[in-house]
Motif scaffolding. Sequence first.
Motif, short mmCIF file in Angstrom:
data_model
loop_
_atom_site.label_atom_id
_atom_site.label_comp_id
_atom_site.label_asym_id
_atom_site.label_seq_id
_atom_site.Cartn_x
_atom_site.Cartn_y
_atom_site.Cartn_z
N ARG A 58 -9.48 -2.04 -5.00
CA ARG A 58 -8.83 -1.09 -5.48
C ARG A 58 -7.21 -1.81 -5.21
NH1 ARG A 58 -9.98 4.85 -5.35
NH2 ARG A 58 -8.01 4.84 -4.67
N LYS A 59 -6.36 -0.71 -4.74
CA LYS A 59 -4.92 -1.30 -4.75
C LYS A 59 -4.54 -2.15 -3.55
CE LYS A 59 -3.96 2.91 -6.09
NZ LYS A 59 -3.29 4.35 -6.07
N LYS A 60 -5.54 -2.33 -2.66
CA LYS A 60 -5.43 -3.35 -1.76
C LYS A 60 -4.52 -2.81 -0.49
CE LYS A 60 -6.13 -7.59 -4.61
NZ LYS A 60 -7.13 -6.90 -5.28
N LYS A 61 -4.56 -1.43 -0.34
CA LYS A 61 -3.83 -0.83 0.82
C LYS A 61 -5.00 -0.09 1.72
CE LYS A 61 -0.02 1.46 -0.15
NZ LYS A 61 0.52 2.53 -0.84
N ASP A 111 -3.96 4.60 -0.41
CA ASP A 111 -5.04 3.95 -1.30
C ASP A 111 -6.40 4.35 -0.65
OD1 ASP A 111 -6.44 2.61 -3.14
OD2 ASP A 111 -5.87 0.76 -2.31
#
Length: 353
Positions: free
Chosen positions: A179-182, A234
């Motif tokens: 996903r958004k890598k968070k 995220d």
Amino acid sequence: MPKIAILPGDGIGQEIVPEALKVLRAVLGDKIKEYDIQEYLVGGAAIDRSGKALPPETLKACQEADAVLLGAMGGPKWDNLPADERPERGALLPLRKELGLYANIRPVKMIPALISASTLKEHVVQNVDLVVIRELTGGIYFGEKGRKSNPPAAYDLLYYTEEEIRRILKIAFETAQARKKKLCSVDKANVLESSRFWREIAEDMAKDYPEVELTHMYVDNAAMQLIRYPEQFDVMVTENMFGDILTDLASMLGGSIGMLASASMNGKKGLYEPAHGSAPDIAGQNKANPLAIILSAAMMLRFTFGLEQQAARVEQAVRKVLDQGYRTGDLAGPQEKIIGTREMGDAVVAALR
Ligand code: IPM
Ligand code: MG
């Protein structure tokens, strides 16, 4: 033949499960014949018929199944039974444990048509798109529990092995990576030893996921941040009970708990259920929102059967009916017309065409 065990359970579970099946029939078409789909008793309904909340034949069927689709369990009728016989501790928790479903995945995404259904201000919730990964077969839910008599006391142990923490964090890192890598790991490391251990393991594993930005947050702060500025999240990962509490809270960011789908996974095997309960107050009145179980069925198509396209079609159909203005009571604003459970299911089927 892939096998799906259907467990309607209690209260509104009996009403929403048929709507999910309608949608599955519509999206799979003739291919539905390639699945072995059978219903089994669970929860209060099973107590009434067989004396046990999780009859052995139900457990066996779920063990053999590739996926389990569950409505809801429990109700006031069974609230006064001994704790271990009640639907929650007698069926839902053993089912999770026996099937090894350690990863509970609850995505919360604001559907634009529902912004006004949230109790929070529009600018706060408009960009919400997060997923909570809750550890589901360990922690305080499953640690040793008991009573003492002299002096009278009770305890529940919050216990985690390193292996249990690693495997749930692995799912969390991988989900963040896609996903958004968070990734925000939620704990109570200022007080709890189990949380300090969890944090050390998360830090250690972070080295294997250099692209993922790992942060840590205390659970009390996370509850506050979720309603203050939810866009910052995220992927969140957390202990069983923290996740139980935070996912109910987070559900309101997507409009209503009636929209919150959930997948409890062990590899590809999954139990799919709405995150809401059996809602005895509205049961049997064709008032329940079937969208959370319909969205749970979409997760089943995606995670267990790899049918990404069909899953996405169901999700699009849900967005479409909401755009068209169809609302069950939990989603409706003061001026909006309310439709029933069956009508909502029919609308999703129509939107799939
Ligand atoms: C959930 C529910 C269950 C839980 C209850 C019904 C035991 O609240 O799935 O979030 O606490 O896990
Ligand atoms: Mg809960």
